[in-house]
Write a protein that holds these residues in place. Sequence first.
Motif, short mmCIF file in Angstrom:
data_model
loop_
_atom_site.label_atom_id
_atom_site.label_comp_id
_atom_site.label_asym_id
_atom_site.label_seq_id
_atom_site.Cartn_x
_atom_site.Cartn_y
_atom_site.Cartn_z
N SER A 243 0.81 -1.22 0.00
CA SER A 243 0.00 0.00 0.00
C SER A 243 0.85 1.26 0.00
CB SER A 243 -0.96 0.01 1.19
OG SER A 243 -0.26 0.15 2.39
N ASN B 82 -5.14 -5.05 -6.36
CA ASN B 82 -6.25 -4.17 -6.00
C ASN B 82 -5.89 -2.70 -6.24
OD1 ASN B 82 -8.86 -3.66 -4.96
ND2 ASN B 82 -7.93 -3.08 -3.01
N GLN B 83 -4.66 -2.32 -5.94
CA GLN B 83 -4.23 -0.95 -6.19
C GLN B 83 -4.27 -0.61 -7.68
OE1 GLN B 83 -0.35 -1.29 -4.32
NE2 GLN B 83 -0.82 0.54 -3.13
N VAL C 129 -5.97 -1.92 -10.17
CA VAL C 129 -7.28 -1.88 -10.82
C VAL C 129 -8.20 -0.82 -10.23
CG1 VAL C 129 -7.14 -4.28 -11.56
CG2 VAL C 129 -8.28 -3.73 -9.42
N THR C 130 -7.89 -0.29 -9.05
CA THR C 130 -8.72 0.78 -8.50
C THR C 130 -8.12 2.16 -8.75
OG1 THR C 130 -7.70 0.52 -6.31
CG2 THR C 130 -9.76 -0.63 -6.71
N GLN C 131 -6.81 2.31 -8.63
CA GLN C 131 -6.20 3.61 -8.83
C GLN C 131 -6.00 3.95 -10.30
OE1 GLN C 131 -2.69 4.05 -6.43
NE2 GLN C 131 -3.77 3.55 -4.55
N GLU D 4 -7.99 2.60 -12.94
CA GLU D 4 -9.08 1.83 -13.54
C GLU D 4 -9.28 2.14 -15.02
OE1 GLU D 4 -13.01 2.83 -12.06
OE2 GLU D 4 -12.09 4.52 -11.03
N GLU E 184 -7.65 -3.61 -15.96
CA GLU E 184 -8.77 -4.35 -15.42
C GLU E 184 -8.24 -5.64 -14.79
OE1 GLU E 184 -11.34 -5.11 -18.71
OE2 GLU E 184 -9.97 -6.50 -19.66
N ARG E 185 -9.02 -6.18 -13.86
CA ARG E 185 -8.60 -7.37 -13.13
C ARG E 185 -8.57 -8.58 -14.08
NH1 ARG E 185 -8.20 -8.23 -7.80
NH2 ARG E 185 -9.30 -6.28 -7.36
N TRP F 4 -3.49 -8.34 -13.48
CA TRP F 4 -4.28 -7.32 -14.16
C TRP F 4 -3.80 -7.26 -15.61
CZ3 TRP F 4 -0.57 -6.13 -10.51
CH2 TRP F 4 0.55 -5.42 -10.97
#
Length: 113
Positions: free
Chosen positions: A33, A91-92, A94-96, A98, A102-103, A109
């Motif tokens: 993180s 997770n970072q 695909v969210t930050q 996007e 994509e996952r 990813w």
Amino acid sequence: MGVIWETDFVTFFFVTLVIGGGAAFMSGRALASTWQPIWRLIFYMVLLAAAIRFFHFALFSGTLLSVHYYLVDAASVIALALLGYRLKRVNQMVTQYEWLYERAGPFGWRERG
């Protein structure tokens, strides 16, 4: 005595995998993180494995200076730390980012197409 555990499986399971592995998994997530490199994670897990070996020695009369069991403990916590690191990194990404990624399963990813 087993090849993987020194005293009994229950002790190995709770001390190494549950307590040490839980700390390793959360450490992997924390380092991912903050975008830290993997080599730093490995260094911290080597130290954590030494602490786990001490707990086996102090609480359950295990061998303190056993290279074999230290390597087993280190491999266990490094594997769980890398799992936490990778899951958090995916997770970072695909969210930050996007709009870019994509996952592609739980561990990867891919670029959006």
